[in-house]
Design an enzyme around this catalytic site. Sequence first.
Site, mmCIF file in Angstrom:
data_model
loop_
_atom_site.group_PDB
_atom_site.id
_atom_site.type_symbol
_atom_site.label_atom_id
_atom_site.label_comp_id
_atom_site.label_asym_id
_atom_site.label_seq_id
_atom_site.Cartn_x
_atom_site.Cartn_y
_atom_site.Cartn_z
ATOM 1 N N ASP A 108 0.851 -1.194 0.000
ATOM 2 C CA ASP A 108 0.000 0.000 0.000
ATOM 3 C C ASP A 108 0.883 1.238 0.000
ATOM 4 O O ASP A 108 2.012 1.202 0.511
ATOM 5 C CB ASP A 108 -0.916 0.024 1.230
ATOM 6 N N SER A 126 -15.858 -4.310 -9.444
ATOM 7 C CA SER A 126 -16.996 -3.616 -8.872
ATOM 8 C C SER A 126 -18.237 -4.064 -9.615
ATOM 9 O O SER A 126 -18.143 -4.652 -10.698
ATOM 10 C CB SER A 126 -16.805 -2.095 -9.034
ATOM 11 N N TYR A 131 -14.465 5.758 -13.689
ATOM 12 C CA TYR A 131 -14.476 4.609 -12.783
ATOM 13 C C TYR A 131 -15.039 3.373 -13.466
ATOM 14 O O TYR A 131 -14.441 2.287 -13.409
ATOM 15 C CB TYR A 131 -15.301 4.947 -11.536
ATOM 16 N N ASP A 189 4.070 3.239 -4.096
ATOM 17 C CA ASP A 189 3.054 3.681 -5.044
ATOM 18 C C ASP A 189 3.054 2.701 -6.211
ATOM 19 O O ASP A 189 4.005 2.651 -6.993
ATOM 20 C CB ASP A 189 3.393 5.097 -5.519
#
Length: 245
Positions: free
Chosen positions: A37, A135, A148, A56
């Site tokens: 992370d 998602s 997104y 990153d």
Amino acid sequence: MQLLCGRSAIITGAAQGIGRAMVDSFIEQGATVLAVDIKPLDADAHPKGLHVLQLDITQPAAPERIMRAASERMGGLDILINNAGIASFMPITETSDTAWDEVLALNLSSVFRICRDAVPLLKVSSSGRIINIGSVMSTFGGAGLSAYAASQHGVAGLTKCVASELGEFAITANFIQPGAILTEITRGSIQQYPQMEAFWRDKAALGRWGEPSDIAPVAVFLASDLGAFVSGTGLVADGGAMQAP
């Protein structure tokens, strides 16, 4: 019985939310985890078997650094979970090139690069797994979600292609499609748009928002022998929200 005993996993976006829940569940199930992370993650609160790498993942050298850490700290790799991502909500006419590129860089391009660099390690595993966190917007669309939804549709397509390419090496690749999940990010969005909370709660057949702990067991299933014949598909975990009109 621990479902992931002796297996090594990389989990990105591991400091909070769904990522942190998966870290905890995987360690509980016997896995060794490299938690990646950009934010710090407290390794002291976890048992032996947790390794932390703060970086990153959108940087060009990140995938190579992650795989080197997996080799050096865990001795290899069995499970790759690409979870890091950002949500965005803005009309397309207000979406700048910079905003578009930022979302695609983290949500899709980093997933591609990390998957690509993980292949050599996964090929020598007897239980290679790739699990990408998409998602419900990997299937659907919505106003204000152009960047997104495009990134999440991309995750779906990428995962299906990876499953087709790597099946000959007994490597599975799947993506999870969470619905509305209460995380640090979504709580901030609810504060900005209070109507979101009731909308998604009422839309779900189960009548509630999901928790990160609702998604982690889905990842454990796909990573374990229980999910050995599941590949190239998206598993929806949205409380029955997207079946509603």
